[in-house]
Design a protein around this motif. Structure first.
Motif, PDB file in Angstrom:
ATOM      1  N   TRP A 113       0.840  -1.185   0.000  1.00 41.52           N
ATOM      2  CA  TRP A 113       0.000   0.000   0.000  1.00 41.52           C
ATOM      3  C   TRP A 113       0.879   1.241   0.000  1.00 41.52           C
ATOM      4  N   TYR A 114       0.357   2.335  -0.539  1.00 41.31           N
ATOM      5  CA  TYR A 114       1.122   3.580  -0.575  1.00 41.31           C
ATOM      6  C   TYR A 114       0.167   4.764  -0.533  1.00 41.31           C
ATOM      7  N   ASN A 115       0.713   5.915  -0.133  1.00 42.51           N
ATOM      8  CA  ASN A 115      -0.079   7.135  -0.063  1.00 42.51           C
ATOM      9  C   ASN A 115      -0.342   7.683  -1.458  1.00 42.51           C
ATOM     10  N   ALA A 116      -1.570   8.165  -1.680  1.00 46.61           N
ATOM     11  CA  ALA A 116      -1.862   8.891  -2.904  1.00 46.61           C
ATOM     12  C   ALA A 116      -1.184  10.258  -2.845  1.00 46.61           C
ATOM     13  N   GLN A 117      -1.101  10.917  -3.979  1.00 47.87           N
ATOM     14  CA  GLN A 117      -0.390  12.186  -4.060  1.00 47.87           C
ATOM     15  C   GLN A 117      -0.938  13.217  -3.080  1.00 47.87           C
ATOM     16  N   VAL A 118      -2.253  13.337  -2.990  1.00 51.06           N
ATOM     17  CA  VAL A 118      -2.836  14.342  -2.102  1.00 51.06           C
ATOM     18  C   VAL A 118      -2.568  13.993  -0.644  1.00 51.06           C
ATOM     19  N   ALA A 119      -2.535  12.697  -0.321  1.00 50.01           N
ATOM     20  CA  ALA A 119      -2.240  12.287   1.049  1.00 50.01           C
ATOM     21  C   ALA A 119      -0.789  12.580   1.404  1.00 50.01           C
ATOM     22  N   SER A 120       0.120  12.294   0.486  1.00 46.87           N
ATOM     23  CA  SER A 120       1.534  12.592   0.740  1.00 46.87           C
ATOM     24  C   SER A 120       1.762  14.079   0.969  1.00 46.87           C
ATOM     25  N   ARG A 121       0.985  14.885   0.288  1.00 47.23           N
ATOM     26  CA  ARG A 121       1.181  16.337   0.366  1.00 47.23           C
ATOM     27  C   ARG A 121       0.605  16.938   1.643  1.00 47.23           C
ATOM     28  N   PHE A 122      -0.570  16.441   2.077  1.00 47.19           N
ATOM     29  CA  PHE A 122      -1.269  17.133   3.156  1.00 47.19           C
ATOM     30  C   PHE A 122      -1.504  16.302   4.416  1.00 47.19           C
ATOM     31  N   LEU A 123      -1.295  14.970   4.379  1.00 50.89           N
ATOM     32  CA  LEU A 123      -1.740  14.135   5.485  1.00 50.89           C
ATOM     33  C   LEU A 123      -0.616  13.391   6.198  1.00 50.89           C
ATOM     34  N   VAL A 124       0.631  13.627   5.816  1.00 48.62           N
ATOM     35  CA  VAL A 124       1.768  12.990   6.476  1.00 48.62           C
ATOM     36  C   VAL A 124       2.336  13.954   7.507  1.00 48.62           C
ATOM     37  N   PRO A 125       2.348  13.571   8.791  1.00 47.47           N
ATOM     38  CA  PRO A 125       2.884  14.460   9.834  1.00 47.47           C
ATOM     39  C   PRO A 125       4.327  14.863   9.545  1.00 47.47           C
ATOM     40  N   ASP A 126       4.667  16.064   9.968  1.00 47.74           N
ATOM     41  CA  ASP A 126       6.003  16.652   9.836  1.00 47.74           C
ATOM     42  C   ASP A 126       6.319  17.119   8.422  1.00 47.74           C
ATOM     43  N   ARG A 127       5.398  16.882   7.465  1.00 49.08           N
ATOM     44  CA  ARG A 127       5.578  17.472   6.139  1.00 49.08           C
ATOM     45  C   ARG A 127       5.195  18.957   6.199  1.00 49.08           C
ATOM     46  N   GLU A 128       5.780  19.737   5.331  1.00 47.19           N
ATOM     47  CA  GLU A 128       5.533  21.180   5.341  1.00 47.19           C
ATOM     48  C   GLU A 128       4.046  21.507   5.123  1.00 47.19           C
ATOM     49  N   GLY A 129       3.387  20.732   4.292  1.00 42.56           N
ATOM     50  CA  GLY A 129       1.991  21.028   3.995  1.00 42.56           C
ATOM     51  C   GLY A 129       0.995  20.260   4.855  1.00 42.56           C
ATOM     52  N   TYR A 130       1.435  19.648   5.949  1.00 44.75           N
ATOM     53  CA  TYR A 130       0.560  18.797   6.765  1.00 44.75           C
ATOM     54  C   TYR A 130      -0.652  19.564   7.284  1.00 44.75           C
ATOM     55  N   MET A 131      -1.822  18.998   7.053  1.00 46.43           N
ATOM     56  CA  MET A 131      -3.065  19.625   7.502  1.00 46.43           C
ATOM     57  C   MET A 131      -3.942  18.666   8.303  1.00 46.43           C
TER      58      MET A 131
END
Length: 508
Positions: free
Chosen positions: A84-102
């Motif tokens: 399993w892997y994160n979709a693009q939108v999940a990688s961008r906004f839903l991974v903690p400690d990422r700049e765009g985490y929401m």
């Protein structure tokens, strides 16, 4: 695939839009649960197999799979083989400690949810209209009434399918509730009778909903436990509508075997349900309904069409066809004449096999034409007047409307660039339908015709056998038509955004 509940449109005329609104909280709760379990974080760390995820997150493996399956249908995650892997939108906004985490912001939306339950109190002068304190009998009556309204929305399409298959009687409708599906089938198959089988309290409620004797003309209501009831006749058609999902896989298979054992030679089984592995109009609904069964029943589950097909083949009930309805469910037809006269016979599955992302049936009256569409071609497209399959050479919306009205069936497909490959797939789909007996099969493409680099100066197409007009070039409102089929379609605003192509196959 994005589920867009903001597509409010006064032109909506079917119940599916309202049904999607009523279950919108299912979608948000899946997102909230995934954030609380930190699924996106673990996937980002490379923990990608189901067993490793279950171990790292301290989750039940079977239940986690059902959640991941719903997340995949919502385009939050994907999977390749066992990983399993994160979709693009999940990688961008839903991974903690990422700049765009929401994630924290979205979870805040969850914490606000309880106050939304007080909306009636705020609006009503008399305060919230509280639900009545109902006993089991009263709750059951309300449930049977509610299910009856739903069945009546689905029944005509299922009944038409049974009639096209030349179903024979008598008919057994297992879990038939108030009998509306049986009535619809009987209206299309004269000269036979039906048995509506359900629990005693359901049959009692059904008689209250339909107290008139004529409502039970040619119908015998029968109560009992389907697992043990002794039937004294065989049936030409056994219907299991929204029945198997109330049980786990072992018991569901046994109940299906029981239904098959009640068939006459040459008899047919129709299974109407939510299937997690079907796309159809609402590709998320089967996986989400499966989660609803997990939460609201003892061990219920929405079994995949592939699983049920395998069960039926083990029981020597073939052929098996799966047909997506124009709402959010599908029908499996097994046995019978083996000559399914359905407009969808293999066509949607063939479209997916050809490489289209989605293939959804819709009626031609759901294909919207309008005079402004060709004006957008004229004042907005550099190919206007340069391509023989574009305006002003193509027919206008009135003539397209007249053509569409000469058909009774249609399938909308979704794909991606390159355009030439998409066009080739459309031609293969049209040919497949034609060879299957649909002699009026015709496809509309997407964008300027890609067959040749440029059209000849003579004004005569070099390859009329391969050229096809685009939907928009023929006056079809692609956005509204896509919306009617449950597709999410918005203009691309930034480079590298996902581009969707939409094509149309009409059949008769």
């Amino acid at each position: 695939m994005k589920k867009d509940f903001t597509n409010a449109d006064p032109a909506h005329h079917d119940f599916q839009y309202l049904e999607d609104l009523s279950t919108a909280y299912w979608y948000s709760q899946v997102l909230f649960t995934a954030l609380e379990l930190e699924i996106f974080k673990f996937l980002d760390q490379g923990i990608s197999t189901l067993d490793d995820l279950a171990s790292a997150m301290d989750c039940r493996e079977a239940e986690l799979f059902r959640l991941l399956r719903a997340m995949e249908r919502m385009a939050l995650v994907g999977h390749d083989r066992d990983h399993w892997y994160n979709a693009q939108v999940a990688s961008r906004f839903l991974v903690p400690d990422r700049e765009g985490y929401m994630g924290a912001f979205f979870l805040y939306r969850k914490y606000m949810a309880s106050n939304w339950e007080k909306l009636s109190d705020k609006v009503s002068c008399q305060g919230r209209h509280k639900g009545e304190d109902l006993d089991y009998k009263q709750r059951n009556q309300r449930y049977v009434e509610a299910m009856d309204t739903l069945v009546k929305q689905k029944a005509p399409e299922i009944a038409d399918l049974a009639a096209r298959q030349d179903a024979m009687g008598p008919i057994l409708d297992v879990g038939g509730g108030s009998g509306s599906l049986a009535r619809s089938i009987l209206a299309r198959i004269p000269g036979t009778r039906a048995v509506v089988f359900d629990l005693e309290e359901v049959i009692e409620a059904a008689r209250k909903i339909y107290p008139e004797p004529q409502a039970w003309d040619r119908i015998t209501p029968l109560s009992g436990d389907f697992r043990s009831h002794e039937f004294h006749q065989k049936f030409g058609l056994v219907v299991l509508s929204n029945f198997l999902h109330a049980y786990g896989p072992d018991e569901a298979k046994q109940l299906l075997q029981r239904a098959v054992s009640l068939l006459k030679p040459g008899g047919m089984v129709i299974i109407h349900d939510y299937f997690p592995d079907r796309s159809g109009r609402s590709p998320q609904k089967g996986a989400l309904y499966d989660l609803s069964m997990m939460l609201n029943t003892f061990n219920g589950a929405c079994h995949s069409a592939a699983t049920i097909r395998a069960w039926l083949e083990q029981m020597d009930i073939t052929p098996v066809e799966t047909i997506d309805l124009t709402t959010d469910t599908a029908v499996m037809v097994a046995g019978g004449s083996g000559n399914l006269k359905s407009f969808q016979k293999n066509i949607c599955d063939t479209a997916l096999a050809l490489g289209f992302d989605r293939a959804v049936p819709l009626s031609p009256d759901q294909v919207v034409t309008a005079p402004w569409v060709r004006m957008k071609c004229r004042f907005g497209c550099a190919e206007f007047g340069n391509n023989l399959q574009c305006p002003p050479q193509t027919v206008d919306h009135d003539r397209t409307r007249a053509m569409l009205d000469a058909y009774t069936q249609a399938i909308l497909v979704q794909g991606a660039p390159p355009g030439r490959d998409f066009h080739k797939r459309l031609l293969k789909l049209e040919k497949t339908a034609f060879l299957a007996g649909f002699h009026k099969a015709f496809v509309f493409g997407a964008g300027p015709c890609p067959v040749c680099p440029s059209c000849p100066d003579t004004g005569i197409c070099r390859h009329p056998d391969q050229a096809r007009p685009a939907m928009e070039a023929s006056g079809i409102d692609v956005y509204t038509t896509a919306q009617n089929a449950g597709f999410s379609l918005t203009p691309v605003q930034e480079k590298n955004n996902y581009v969707k192509y939409i094509g149309l196959l009409v059949l008769e």
